[in-house]
Design a protein around this motif. Sequence first.
Motif, PDB file in Angstrom:
ATOM      1  N   UNK A  27       0.817  -1.221   0.000  1.00  0.00           N
ATOM      2  CA  UNK A  27       0.000   0.000   0.000  1.00  0.00           C
ATOM      3  C   UNK A  27       0.853   1.275   0.000  1.00  0.00           C
ATOM      4  N   UNK A  28       1.982   1.249   0.703  1.00  0.00           N
ATOM      5  CA  UNK A  28       2.893   2.394   0.722  1.00  0.00           C
ATOM      6  C   UNK A  28       3.493   2.618  -0.668  1.00  0.00           C
ATOM      7  N   UNK A  29       3.966   1.546  -1.289  1.00  0.00           N
ATOM      8  CA  UNK A  29       4.596   1.653  -2.607  1.00  0.00           C
ATOM      9  C   UNK A  29       3.605   2.073  -3.692  1.00  0.00           C
ATOM     10  N   UNK A  30       2.359   1.664  -3.561  1.00  0.00           N
ATOM     11  CA  UNK A  30       1.359   2.032  -4.567  1.00  0.00           C
ATOM     12  C   UNK A  30       1.008   3.515  -4.518  1.00  0.00           C
ATOM     13  N   UNK A  31       1.435   4.216  -3.472  1.00  0.00           N
ATOM     14  CA  UNK A  31       1.231   5.665  -3.379  1.00  0.00           C
ATOM     15  C   UNK A  31       2.301   6.448  -4.134  1.00  0.00           C
ATOM     16  N   UNK A  32       3.347   5.761  -4.599  1.00  0.00           N
ATOM     17  CA  UNK A  32       4.413   6.433  -5.336  1.00  0.00           C
ATOM     18  C   UNK A  32       3.817   6.988  -6.627  1.00  0.00           C
ATOM     19  N   UNK A  33       4.031   8.277  -6.895  1.00  0.00           N
ATOM     20  CA  UNK A  33       3.439   8.862  -8.101  1.00  0.00           C
ATOM     21  C   UNK A  33       3.997   8.222  -9.374  1.00  0.00           C
ATOM     22  N   UNK A  34       3.114   7.975 -10.310  1.00  0.00           N
ATOM     23  CA  UNK A  34       3.527   7.466 -11.614  1.00  0.00           C
ATOM     24  C   UNK A  34       3.548   5.957 -11.752  1.00  0.00           C
ATOM     25  N   UNK A  35       3.248   5.214 -10.681  1.00  0.00           N
ATOM     26  CA  UNK A  35       3.218   3.747 -10.796  1.00  0.00           C
ATOM     27  C   UNK A  35       2.084   3.367 -11.735  1.00  0.00           C
ATOM     28  N   UNK A  36       2.428   2.676 -12.811  1.00  0.00           N
ATOM     29  CA  UNK A  36       1.423   2.246 -13.787  1.00  0.00           C
ATOM     30  C   UNK A  36       0.997   0.801 -13.561  1.00  0.00           C
ATOM     31  N   UNK A  37       1.934  -0.013 -13.085  1.00  0.00           N
ATOM     32  CA  UNK A  37       1.663  -1.437 -12.903  1.00  0.00           C
ATOM     33  C   UNK A  37       2.600  -1.948 -11.811  1.00  0.00           C
ATOM     34  N   UNK A  38       2.088  -2.849 -10.968  1.00  0.00           N
ATOM     35  CA  UNK A  38       2.865  -3.405  -9.855  1.00  0.00           C
ATOM     36  C   UNK A  38       2.606  -4.904  -9.847  1.00  0.00           C
ATOM     37  N   UNK A  39       3.629  -5.687 -10.131  1.00  0.00           N
ATOM     38  CA  UNK A  39       3.488  -7.145 -10.177  1.00  0.00           C
ATOM     39  C   UNK A  39       4.499  -7.796  -9.242  1.00  0.00           C
ATOM     40  N   UNK A  40       4.125  -8.939  -8.692  1.00  0.00           N
ATOM     41  CA  UNK A  40       5.044  -9.752  -7.890  1.00  0.00           C
ATOM     42  C   UNK A  40       4.880 -11.209  -8.316  1.00  0.00           C
ATOM     43  N   UNK A  41       5.899 -11.999  -8.020  1.00  0.00           N
ATOM     44  CA  UNK A  41       5.793 -13.422  -8.348  1.00  0.00           C
ATOM     45  C   UNK A  41       4.691 -14.071  -7.523  1.00  0.00           C
ATOM     46  N   UNK A  42       4.117 -15.096  -8.092  1.00  0.00           N
ATOM     47  CA  UNK A  42       3.076 -15.875  -7.425  1.00  0.00           C
ATOM     48  C   UNK A  42       3.633 -17.279  -7.260  1.00  0.00           C
ATOM     49  N   UNK A  43       4.222 -17.527  -6.116  1.00  0.00           N
ATOM     50  CA  UNK A  43       4.849 -18.822  -5.877  1.00  0.00           C
ATOM     51  C   UNK A  43       6.359 -18.696  -5.824  1.00  0.00           C
ATOM     52  N   UNK A  44       7.012 -19.823  -5.863  1.00  0.00           N
ATOM     53  CA  UNK A  44       8.457 -19.908  -5.718  1.00  0.00           C
ATOM     54  C   UNK A  44       9.188 -19.264  -6.882  1.00  0.00           C
ATOM     55  N   UNK A  45      10.304 -18.612  -6.576  1.00  0.00           N
ATOM     56  CA  UNK A  45      11.197 -18.081  -7.599  1.00  0.00           C
ATOM     57  C   UNK A  45      12.206 -19.182  -7.908  1.00  0.00           C
ATOM     58  N   UNK A  46      12.350 -19.519  -9.181  1.00  0.00           N
ATOM     59  CA  UNK A  46      13.241 -20.614  -9.569  1.00  0.00           C
ATOM     60  C   UNK A  46      14.230 -20.152 -10.628  1.00  0.00           C
ATOM     61  N   UNK A  47      15.254 -20.946 -10.822  1.00  0.00           N
ATOM     62  CA  UNK A  47      16.239 -20.744 -11.882  1.00  0.00           C
ATOM     63  C   UNK A  47      16.355 -22.068 -12.639  1.00  0.00           C
ATOM     64  N   UNK A  48      17.011 -22.084 -13.786  1.00  0.00           N
ATOM     65  CA  UNK A  48      17.200 -23.367 -14.478  1.00  0.00           C
ATOM     66  C   UNK A  48      17.957 -24.396 -13.624  1.00  0.00           C
ATOM     67  N   UNK A  49      18.758 -23.905 -12.669  1.00  0.00           N
ATOM     68  CA  UNK A  49      19.531 -24.808 -11.813  1.00  0.00           C
ATOM     69  C   UNK A  49      18.782 -25.209 -10.545  1.00  0.00           C
TER      70      UNK A  49
END
Length: 102
Positions: A27-49
């Motif tokens: 909620x704090x970050x969404x108050x930053x002026x000019x934010x057009x889109x805010x996305x976060x991962x849904x689930x685990x962050x993985x790499x090919x390894x």
Amino acid sequence: MAKLIVMYRTPKDPAAFDRYYFSTHVPLAKKIPGVMKYEVNDGTVATPAGPAPHHLIAVIEFASLAALETALASPEGQAAAGDIANFADGGADLFFFEAKEA
């Protein structure tokens, strides 16, 4: 268009991180002026390894690099940046850049 990528490394208490992040920081970050889109991962962050050392990755979109830089310098941007120390005990890396479609 420009992007701000915040890569949060795995915290000591992921559940506490998530509670704080979604109830207070977003909620704090969404108050930053000019934010057009805010996305976060849904689930685990993985790499090919295999699993990544990151718990959460946020991708925040702005109209331009100038708009992003102005937003980060704003009182709201400074408040959001200062808030990171309140919950990201694993550390966080911030990257920002002008983006184009390839």
